[in-house]
Motif scaffolding. Sequence first.
Motif, PDB file in Angstrom:
ATOM      1  N   GLU A   1       8.545   6.146  15.042  1.00  0.00           N
ATOM      2  CA  GLU A   1       9.299   5.805  14.010  1.00  0.00           C
ATOM      3  C   GLU A   1       8.854   4.857  13.063  1.00  0.00           C
TER       4      GLU A   1
ATOM      5  N   GLN B   1      13.120   9.639   4.098  1.00  0.00           N
ATOM      6  CA  GLN B   1      14.410   9.650   4.819  1.00  0.00           C
ATOM      7  C   GLN B   1      15.734  10.783   4.233  1.00  0.00           C
TER       8      GLN B   1
ATOM      9  N   GLY C   1      14.307   9.258  13.155  1.00  0.00           N
ATOM     10  CA  GLY C   1      15.484   8.905  11.970  1.00  0.00           C
ATOM     11  C   GLY C   1      16.790   8.075  12.973  1.00  0.00           C
TER      12      GLY C   1
ATOM     13  N   TYR D   1       7.752   2.034  17.345  1.00  0.00           N
ATOM     14  CA  TYR D   1       8.023   1.817  16.165  1.00  0.00           C
ATOM     15  C   TYR D   1       6.830   1.498  15.488  1.00  0.00           C
TER      16      TYR D   1
ATOM     17  N   GLY E   1       9.331  10.807  13.507  1.00  0.00           N
ATOM     18  CA  GLY E   1      10.639  10.352  12.622  1.00  0.00           C
ATOM     19  C   GLY E   1      11.628  10.715  13.271  1.00  0.00           C
TER      20      GLY E   1
END
Length: 263
Positions: free
Chosen positions: A61, A12, A42, A84, A40
Amino acid sequence: MRDIQFKKKYGQNFLKDDSIPKKIVAYSAIPEDTLVIEIGPGAGALTKELAPCCKQVLAYEIDDSLSSILAVNLEPYSNIDIVYADFLTRDVKEDLKKYSYSHLYVIANLPYYITTPILLKLIEEHISVDKIVVMVQKEVGIRFSAKPGSRDYGSITVFFHYYFQLKKLFDVSRNCFVPKPNVDSVILSFTKKDYLLPLKNQDFFFQLVRDAFQFKRKTLKNNLKKYNLNIIEQVLSCHSLDLSVRAEALSLEIFVELSNALT
Ligand code: SAM
């Protein structure tokens, strides 16, 4: 961003401001009616620039603790679905069945620890992508774009060059991220080739290339022992090469020729 607990294990490093995501989207030249896969999102820095420029964003994600910040940051957009889940184990082809679109793009600031597995998944699972625009570590970018004969040329390079035209778009400094990583990055585009060299058996080709590069210092004679070396020798001789060369000397075209001669 202040409230986020960044997780190193998920790679990250988030983009700090809007200028880089805007530039990535501008360089991507997304046609109308495109579904964009983002790996991703974020905190959504790139996602919110993608949404107004495409038909649909499908983002994966792994860290569901980002769901509340993503819900706030992406609230104005109705064309973003966030799954997710771990992109690497997800059945992406199944997910795509829900959507209709004319073009499929992958645009992402990739988690660095799994850059290669993500790109290989797209190829190996035959996810029919028109274009990939991704941020990768600078050294990885050099490896992907390496030419035959150079130290960085490897099996990954051969796979990507089989399917895609690679282009470096622009560099991104480590100062553009929070937390700041130890390396700089580069944005690469992979555009699907209009014409693929005919291959009799794609899985065989992948295995042959992997085997040829298995021990980088060894010659083809050593790395390809389990194949018919007479046939390999014949193909190589047409290119004024012999079994004492290393895999790094072979162009994509020669690998394809070898694969077809052996199957
Ligand atoms: N796109 C954001 C940006 O540019 O600011 C974040 C990019 S950050 C380099 C990589 C993101 O990938 C993180 O949000 C991380 O949680 C996510 N990620 C890591 N591994 C993943 C996986 N296997 N599947 C899906 N997402 C993953």
